[in-house]
Write an enzyme that holds these catalytic residues in place. Structure first.
Site, PDB file in Angstrom:
ATOM      1  CD1 TRP A   1      -2.120   2.169   1.705  1.00 41.61           C
ATOM      2  CD2 TRP A   1      -3.272   0.724   0.457  1.00 41.61           C
ATOM      3  NE1 TRP A   1      -3.324   2.748   1.415  1.00 41.61           N
ATOM      4  CE2 TRP A   1      -4.064   1.883   0.640  1.00 41.61           C
ATOM      5  CE3 TRP A   1      -3.795  -0.323  -0.308  1.00 41.61           C
ATOM      6  CZ2 TRP A   1      -5.334   2.019   0.099  1.00 41.61           C
ATOM      7  CZ3 TRP A   1      -5.054  -0.188  -0.840  1.00 41.61           C
ATOM      8  CH2 TRP A   1      -5.813   0.963  -0.637  1.00 41.61           C
TER       9      TRP A   1
ATOM     10  CB  SER B   1       0.783  -0.362   7.241  1.00 44.32           C
ATOM     11  OG  SER B   1       1.600   0.348   6.338  1.00 44.32           O
TER      12      SER B   1
ATOM     13  CD  GLU C   1      -2.713  -6.560   5.825  1.00 48.92           C
ATOM     14  OE1 GLU C   1      -3.938  -6.581   6.088  1.00 48.92           O
ATOM     15  OE2 GLU C   1      -2.147  -5.562   5.327  1.00 48.92           O
TER      16      GLU C   1
ATOM     17  CB  VAL D   1      -0.426   4.658   7.821  1.00 44.80           C
ATOM     18  CG1 VAL D   1      -1.926   4.834   8.009  1.00 44.80           C
ATOM     19  CG2 VAL D   1      -0.023   3.204   8.032  1.00 44.80           C
TER      20      VAL D   1
ATOM     21  CB  THR E   1     -12.361   7.592   8.392  1.00 42.63           C
ATOM     22  OG1 THR E   1     -11.320   6.706   7.963  1.00 42.63           O
ATOM     23  CG2 THR E   1     -13.308   7.880   7.236  1.00 42.63           C
TER      24      THR E   1
ATOM     25  CG  HIS F   1      -8.666   2.957   8.194  1.00 43.23           C
ATOM     26  ND1 HIS F   1      -9.119   1.688   8.496  1.00 43.23           N
ATOM     27  CD2 HIS F   1      -7.625   2.797   7.349  1.00 43.23           C
ATOM     28  CE1 HIS F   1      -8.374   0.805   7.862  1.00 43.23           C
ATOM     29  NE2 HIS F   1      -7.449   1.455   7.162  1.00 43.23           N
TER      30      HIS F   1
END
Length: 158
Positions: free
Chosen positions: A31, A65, A67, A90, A95, A97
């Site tokens: 990601w 991230s 994982e 990240v 949100t 999250h």
């Protein structure tokens, strides 16, 4: 000290021992791949520069991230792996999250190191935007991957 005040690629050469026979696992989140690939290149380059045999650098990719903790554990439980470097990014969204992921990853990576009594390094960028991430993945603030690799090396010399 905030990374905006320190270059992540600048570090002291003290406490750097012989790591030529050490084996490193590097877990890389897919990601935000543009950022995480730059982090990997930084970490890999520092390890090789400090004498780590290329065959002793094991890379594993994970989807995101979140994982990183489990994959780091899988590597850390291998007796021949001396240190694990977890690399991810990240980026704050709209949100909560972001908060949950950052907290879970930080706690998870810490727990893995304590469980296996070996260095498991948190090389995860937690930024407000992509620009900040790129600035810390080889941009004007250096490379968090460099910092993560030298941290692993120094911890092995502790």
């Amino acid at each position: 000290m905030a990374s905006s005040e320190k270059n992540l690629s600048s570090f002291s050469g003290s406490n750097v021992g012989d790591v030529s026979k050490k084996k490193f696992g590097i877990v890389v989140s897919e990601w935000n791949e543009e950022v995480t690939e730059a982090l990997f290149q930084g970490a890999y380059g520092v390890l090789v520069k400090h004498g780590v045999n290329r065959d002793n650098i094991i890379r594993k990719n994970v989807p995101g991230s979140f994982e990183l903790s489990l994959a780091s554990q899988w590597l850390a439980q291998q007796e021949d792996i001396d240190a694990v470097i977890s690399l991810g990014c990240v980026i704050q969204g709209e949100t909560k999250h972001f908060d949950f992921i950052c907290q879970a990853v930080a706690n998870g990576i810490t727990e893995v190191g304590l469980k296996y009594n070996k260095p498991v390094i948190f090389g995860v960028l937690t930024t407000n935007n992509k620009k900040q991430a790129l600035e810390r993945a080889g941009g004007k603030h250096g490379n968090k991957g460099d910092e993560a690799a030298i941290t692993a090396i120094k911890m092995l010399g502790f």
